[in-house]
Design a protein around this motif. Structure first.
Motif, PDB file in Angstrom:
ATOM      1  N   LEU A  59      10.688   5.764  -2.558  1.00 12.78           N
ATOM      2  CA  LEU A  59      11.988   5.288  -3.029  1.00 12.78           C
ATOM      3  C   LEU A  59      13.096   5.608  -2.033  1.00 12.78           C
ATOM      4  CD1 LEU A  59      11.830   6.213  -6.830  1.00 12.78           C
ATOM      5  CD2 LEU A  59      11.297   4.022  -5.736  1.00 12.78           C
ATOM      6  N   ASP A  60      13.013   6.764  -1.418  1.00 11.25           N
ATOM      7  CA  ASP A  60      13.999   7.133  -0.395  1.00 11.25           C
ATOM      8  C   ASP A  60      13.499   6.822   1.010  1.00 11.25           C
ATOM      9  OD1 ASP A  60      16.067   8.244  -2.087  1.00 11.25           O
ATOM     10  OD2 ASP A  60      14.689   9.900  -2.483  1.00 11.25           O
ATOM     11  N   ALA A  61      12.216   7.082   1.276  1.00 14.19           N
ATOM     12  CA  ALA A  61      11.689   6.883   2.634  1.00 14.19           C
ATOM     13  C   ALA A  61      11.779   5.434   3.083  1.00 14.19           C
ATOM     14  CB  ALA A  61      10.233   7.356   2.691  1.00 14.19           C
ATOM     15  N   ASP A  62      11.671   4.497   2.154  1.00 18.86           N
ATOM     16  CA  ASP A  62      11.684   3.079   2.527  1.00 18.86           C
ATOM     17  C   ASP A  62      12.951   2.351   2.091  1.00 18.86           C
ATOM     18  OD1 ASP A  62       9.066   3.069   3.759  1.00 18.86           O
ATOM     19  OD2 ASP A  62       8.271   3.351   1.748  1.00 18.86           O
ATOM     20  N   GLY A  63      14.009   3.093   1.846  1.00 16.10           N
ATOM     21  CA  GLY A  63      15.322   2.493   1.589  1.00 16.10           C
ATOM     22  C   GLY A  63      15.463   1.795   0.258  1.00 16.10           C
TER      23      GLY A  63
END
Length: 436
Positions: A59-63
């Motif tokens: 969710l955060d690593a891939d924007g």
């Protein structure tokens, strides 16, 4: 028999699913079980919903979480062609707005999971458009406000022909409003039947983006297979939590579009509960969710531009340009939604219409079963040689006239005639001398 073993044996079938389970985080709606320790993932004991949400590192690593400030996918429908989604689980309640069954084994609405690995579609759906169970609990999908169509297909004993099921499922999805189709399965061959030509062309002509999983080395797919080999299809490779090409939960091939996480994924299973799983079966719905975000943020864009946005904004991992491990790179949802990306006139992943025109035109139609092909009759009339015409060889041909011109030919003919008169005169003179 473990699910990994069952998946390995499923490779003998025409089509196979491309995800593999690890031990469950929760055995069911009320029970719990400890999962085996994994690199980078602590073993849970009676995992809470909050700890489930915290496992969604992508969710955060891939924007993705950043993209939600612009859109959460509302108004876009994703069709999941798989084993059938259980729409009663908390995360998917209200998300499934329609469906059907093509296996001959499931319910008319497509929401009865079918087959030996019948939890597969529910896991896939939760990653694409899960709603969570609260503001910070349960599995939330990449496009949590998108709608889902559950199209159940089945492989193996009792199911209809799998190739026919897929062709019919794609067509049905298009006719029932899907703008994205997720296919977390592989035919395990580079080629595909002609019935898929018709169905996928129908999707292309109706502005639908088809997303397909690359397959997994761990379950016998070393090389990307159809539908991920088809021109125009957005094929998805898998990477580890650290962003490196997965050794087991991915496959390689020149048709790859982008890569997404395929290891240490958490998904929802039928009846409720959670599992950790690996496979491009999970990477594909992450990308399908990103496609839904782009389509929601840019409803004016056609499928080629939507795909181009995702390719152009991916983080390139290999040498410049696409490669056989990552495609164009690891997907970046925020950049795909917000960056300025030039318009393209054609799908950057190829044109299925052109492929069919070039590759199918020389394929002979199969003869009906049991028929005998009769060769065309050969004309046995003998060819009669025509006598040569001594005059004809002196007449100029059209090409000769074009080459030297009429005046030159007249001069040549006059010279030839004059030469004949001279020769005749000489012969006559000699004859007169012998008789004189």
């Amino acid at each position: 028999m473990t699910r990994r073993v069952r998946l390995a044996r499923a490779a003998l079938a025409t089509l196979l699913l491309v995800g593999a389970l690890t031990p469950a985080l929760s055995a069911g709606p009320t029970g719990s079980a400890a999962a085996a320790p994994r690199a980078g993932v602590p073993a849970p004991h009676g995992a809470s919903s909050d700890s489930i949400r915290s496992r969604e590192y992508w969710l955060d690593a891939d924007g993705i979480r950043s993209a939600w400030t612009t859109t959460r996918g509302a108004g876009v429908t994703i069709a999941v062609i798989d084993t059938g989604i259980d729409g009663t689980v908390a995360e998917l309640r209200g998300a499934v707005t329609g469906g059907t069954d093509f296996s001959g084994l499931g319910a008319a609405n497509g929401q009865t999971p079918v087959g030996e690995d019948n939890g597969h579609a529910t896991m896939v759906a939760s990653l694409a458009a899960g709603r969570g169970t609260g503001s910070n609990s349960g599995v939330i999908g990449v496009a949590p406000e998108a709608s889902l169509l559950s199209i159940s297909v089945g492989f193996g004993a009792g199911a209809r022909d799998s190739d026919a099921q897929i062709a019919e499922a794609v067509t049905w999805a298009v006719d029932h409003g899907a703008k994205v189709i997720n296919m977390s399965l592989t035919r395990n061959t580079l080629d595909w039947p002609t019935s898929w030509d018709t169905a996928f062309l129908y999707a292309e002509d109706h502005d639908v983006v088809v997303v397909a999983a690359a397959g997994n080395r761990g379950s016998g797919t070393d090389e990307v297979g159809a539908p991920a080999t088809m021109p125009g299809v957005l094929a998805v490779a898998g990477v580890t939590q650290s962003g490196v090409a997965s050794g087991q939960a991915s496959a390689q091939g020149i048709t790859l579009g982008v890569a997404a996480p395929s290891e240490n994924l958490v998904g929802v299973i039928p009846g409720g509960g959670y599992v950790l799983w690996d496979g491009t079966s999970g990477a594909a719905p992450i990308v399908a969710g990103v496609v839904a975000l782009v389509r929601a943020a840019h409803p004016e864009l056609k499928a080629p531009d939507v795909i181009n946005r995702i390719l152009a904004t991916a983080h390139d991992k290999g040498p410049a340009g696409p490669d056989a491990l990552y495609g164009h790179g690891i997907v970046d949802a925020a950049a795909a939604v917000r960056d300025d990306v030039p318009h393209v006139a054609a799908n950057p992943l190829g044109d299925l219409h052109e492929w069919v025109r070039v590759n199918r035109r020389a394929t002979p139609a199969p003869a009906p079963e049991g028929s005998i092909t009769v060769p065309a009759p050969v004309d046995s009339t003998p060819v009669i040689a025509q006598p040569s015409d001594p005059v004809g060889v002196l007449l100029p041909s059209i090409p000769l006239l074009q080459l030297v011109g009429v005046p030159v030919l007249i001069v040549l003919l006059l010279l030839f005639a004059l030469g004949g008169l001279v020769v005749g005169a000489v012969v006559q003179f000699r004859s007169l001398r012998r008789t004189g």
